[in-house]
Design a protein around this motif. Structure first.
Motif, PDB file in Angstrom:
ATOM      1  N   CYS A 163       0.937  -1.224   0.055  1.00  0.00           N
ATOM      2  CA  CYS A 163       0.139   0.109  -0.005  1.00  0.00           C
ATOM      3  C   CYS A 163       0.790   1.427  -0.009  1.00  0.00           C
ATOM      4  N   SER A 185      -1.736  -0.875  -3.765  1.00  0.00           N
ATOM      5  CA  SER A 185      -2.882  -0.274  -3.151  1.00  0.00           C
ATOM      6  C   SER A 185      -2.496   1.257  -3.146  1.00  0.00           C
ATOM      7  N   ARG A 226      -1.952  -5.611 -12.072  1.00  0.00           N
ATOM      8  CA  ARG A 226      -2.471  -6.870 -11.086  1.00  0.00           C
ATOM      9  C   ARG A 226      -1.682  -8.222 -11.925  1.00  0.00           C
ATOM     10  N   SER A 246      -7.280  -7.617  -5.325  1.00  0.00           N
ATOM     11  CA  SER A 246      -6.969  -7.388  -3.837  1.00  0.00           C
ATOM     12  C   SER A 246      -6.611  -6.005  -3.763  1.00  0.00           C
ATOM     13  N   PHE A 269      -6.495  -1.985  -4.174  1.00  0.00           N
ATOM     14  CA  PHE A 269      -7.492  -0.998  -3.764  1.00  0.00           C
ATOM     15  C   PHE A 269      -7.260   0.559  -4.137  1.00  0.00           C
ATOM     16  N   PHE A 270      -8.122   1.574  -4.479  1.00  0.00           N
ATOM     17  CA  PHE A 270      -7.919   2.603  -4.594  1.00  0.00           C
ATOM     18  C   PHE A 270      -8.714   3.613  -3.711  1.00  0.00           C
ATOM     19  N   THR A 271      -7.951   4.494  -3.084  1.00  0.00           N
ATOM     20  CA  THR A 271      -8.975   5.095  -2.025  1.00  0.00           C
ATOM     21  C   THR A 271      -8.670   6.870  -2.094  1.00  0.00           C
TER      22      THR A 271
END
Length: 170
Positions: free
Chosen positions: A93, A117, A138, A144, A146-148
Motif C-alpha cells: 500500500c 494499493s 495486477r 486485492s 484498492f484505490f482510496t
C-alpha cells in the motif's frame, strides 16, 4: 512517408522528477510545464513518520497548475511485476498526500501500472480535463488492490476556468 524523419519516441519530462521515495516533498509549485509537473514514487502507507514529514495540512502541499499532467505517481519500487507480491512485498500500500492540482490541460493526478494499493489523501483537484485517473498492474485474477481518495476535494468547472485573467486569479 517521404520527408519525415526517423520515428520519434515520447520521453516524459517533469519539472520535479523524483525517482525515489522522497524524504521531504513539501510546499513546491510546478507551473506551466509542457509535460508533467511532479513525477515521484510515493511512500508506503505504513510509514507514519515519513508522512508526518510530508505534511498533514493541505496548505503545505505541493501544487501543480497549468501543466499537461499535474502529478504522475510512479510505482513505489523499480522492480517489475504486478500485484501485492511486487516490490518484494514491502509496498503493498502506498499513499500520496497534500497534492493540489488545478488547470492542468490533461489530468490532475495520474497513476499507471501501480502494483500497490493506492491512497490519495488531502488532495484538492479542480479545473483539469480529467481530475484523477489511473490503472493498476495486477496478477491474473488478483482483485486485492484498492484505490482510496480521502479528505480530498474534487471540483470540475470553477471560477478559475472562466475568469478573464485566469493566470492571476489564484
Amino acid at each position: 512517408p517521404e520527408g519525415r524523419g526517423p520515428p520519434r519516441f515520447y520521453t516524459p519530462t517533469a519539472a520535479f522528477f523524483i525517482d525515489a521515495v522522497p524524504k521531504l516533498m513539501k510546499g513546491n509549485v510546478a507551473a506551466g510545464s509542457e509535460d508533467i509537473g511532479f513525477q515521484f514514487r510515493p511512500p508506503a502507507c505504513t510509514d507514519p513518520e515519513l508522512h508526518k514529514k510530508l505534511g498533514s495540512d493541505i496548505n503545505d502541499g505541493n501544487e501543480a497548475v497549468g501543466n499537461v499532467v499535474g502529478f504522475f505517481i510512479l510505482r513505489a519500487c523499480h522492480e517489475p511485476g504486478g500485484g501485492p507480491a511486487a516490490c518484494n512485498g514491502t509496498f503493498s500500500c502506498v499513499e500520496a498526500r497534500n497534492l493540489i492540482a488545478w488547470k492542468n490541460s490533461h489530468v490532475g493526478i495520474l497513476f499507471v501500472d501501480q502494483p500497490s494499493s493506492l491512497i490519495i489523501n488531502q488532495a484538492a483537484v479542480s479545473d483539469n480535463h480529467i481530475g484523477i485517473t489511473g490503472a493498476f498492474h495486477r496478477q491474473v485474477n488478483d482483485m486485492s488492490l484498492f484505490f482510496t481518495i480521502k479528505n480530498s476535494l474534487v471540483m470540475g468547472f470553477t471560477e478559475a476556468s472562466t475568469c478573464s485573467a485566469s493566470i492571476t486569479c489564484r
